[in-house]
Design an enzyme around this catalytic site. Sequence first.
Site: not given
Lengths: 287, 483
Positions: B186, B260, B294, B391
């Site tokens: 997906k 991850e 990331c 983040e």
Amino acid sequence: MTRLDVRKTHKLYIGGVFPRSESGRTFEAVDAKGGFLANMALASRKDGRDAVLAARKAFGGWSSRTPYNRGQVLYRVAEVMEGRRDQLIEQIRSGAGVADKPATASVDAAIDRVVWYAGWADKYVQVLGNANPVSGPYFNLSSPEPTGVVAVVAPSDPLLGLVSVIAPAIATGNTVVVIASETVPVPAVTMSEIMATSDLPGGVVNILTGHAAEIAPWLASHMDVNALDLGGVEDPDLAASLEVAAADNLKRVLRAPTAQVDWLAEPSLARLEAFVETKTVWHPIGV
Amino acid sequence: MASTGKFEYAPAPESRTIVDIKSSYGLFIGGEFVDGNGTSFKSISPASEEVLAEVAEATEADVDRAVRAARQAYDKVWSKLPGSERAKYLYRIARIMAERSREFAVLESLDNGKPIKESRDVDLPLVSQWFFYYAGWADKLSYAGLGPDPRALGVAGQVIPWNFPIMMLAWKIAPALAAGNTVVLKPAETTPLTALLFAEVCQQADLPPGVVNIITGAGDTGQALVEHRDVDKVAFTGSTSVGKAIARSVAGTSKKVTLELGGKAANIVFDDAPLDQAVEGIVGGIFFNQGHVCCAGSRLLVQENVYDAVIDRLKARMSTLRLGDPLDKNTDIGAINSAEQLARIKELSDIGDAEGAERWSVPCEIPANGFWFPPTIFTGVTQAHRIAREEIFGPVLSVLTFRTPSEAVEKANNTPYGLSAGVWTEKGSRILSMANQLRAGVVWANTFNKFDPASPFGGYKESGYGREGGRHGLAAYLQGASA
């Protein structure tokens, strides 16, 4: 007149020393027929937290020992176990209610298991790591590093199972908080005495006796624990709830076995691999 | 600030005629496009807000259909093929991706907003290389040191993010297929188009139907896939909060999981570093892909005695960055991927102001339509500031300082994340000493944001678990082997 023997107080093993449970609670260890063996410290969640603190404190030093040195220390553990062989056999016999021959086989296998993992301490990096041929001027190397503090629910096999989960975790530089077998806890106390006299720094292994279902949830949700070994959890609902709690800080979880484990069989590398992180370093090449 | 020394460039847009975008897309299940049972949603270009296509939102029933197609393909075809044959399919895909790379690059930049320079020169070359690398493993698994008889897991459910849509697809599909699994993938709801174009590549390669299934949708679709009972493996790249939800949802199952997740990487500059090179690395570390990375080097740690020199050079270099049309070959900074992400970046940046850090943004012209945020640095940041802890996932750099190597290590490791780190110094022994002490899965020395199919990638702590890339990346898709 026969001499009155000096009985041992069975205590916890935290940070290299032997405290009673801060809760003041005890429970009775019984033999296979239900007869009284000893009063054991009944660890509380506070003892669990103290053990995590001790394990965290010990992590920096233990993980930066040379792999050769960690192997030496583990081998020393096996040596001291050998000296306590008769005591361990007797405790397996009385606690687990097994005959002399299987008790002896189990203790011998436990000692040999520690020797096996002692030998891995300075080799697993070569087996699990490698250089990577990247397309660029970099020396690129992947190597395993310890995950950190590992909380372990030890298998019911009171000695062989216990050392089979502790040894691989500490061989790679982790420190552990272990909940000993609930049904046969006495050999774990003897193991803590062995480790305390084997050059193993205090806090590398911490052993709690008591009820796994009571203490494990606090370890599973503890934010300073990095990994969780469910090897000894037999209730699938408890295992699932511990795994859910572990997700709060994404602990690495080694799930409970789905089939009976033959602890006498030579292990695979799975337990050495379970609690290491692969670090990849890109080092420049140039003049 | 006047853009001194900045060359004037005429627009140089890459032509979008190379790619044929359909007005609507169904789901790719069992080797063909089928209609979904649910509603549809629009995928827009974040640079213009133009609607690119309508895409089906897969329902739970659609997810089930895709998983059944993958299971059937696994049982009847893929698990029976020798590795050497699986390899040849993957080599075919690698070649087709190289041949059609410009088409994919244009579509990626349109749908995602990233500069064509990056999609063309980084993402797409890596996609082809990833398939080529793992193709070669398919018939060599028993040599991988992952057990004597490595076996596939079965059906892999894979959920990927919007920051590197086609590259993340390659990172997921290539090792899964090489190891002998079939997949249901997906893509993210804001960037589904390159994955749907990849479905055509599967057809072109004559990949057996059902080996790769692509279903589109948002969080609910992803959740249905992850929680499907017949999925043996879950691979997820995305936010740490969703990663934790996945870890909870698979509790008590036998599903193998790799995650991850997020990061807050320290990029550490020592006083002996080659400063011009370091500044290039700092800029690449945080402004590459608009900071939607990331492993972005979002915390700059500068040794105190070179702080002024580094900041001056950094601002000068940032002033030459060109923000604008992602399809323009001169563009350095493209569009922010979505209005939602832009709001998040603005919110955290405003918090940076409110908490007392000092903001400096490149004075650049912001296009009238689309979602944009100028390259920005915050100085005077402390470890307690939210912009040093959370983040941001945007072109925003927080700058901190240090005096000694041990202080740098302590600050770098002071985060729940542990995905990557950078070290800049001319001293090789210091590089390795720092690398040993940094609790991060990837450490780049005198470089940043380098990726290679041969090199394992993945995090420590709350950045997730498992590795992608290299020999280690195979373990995630094989029984017994630890990821």
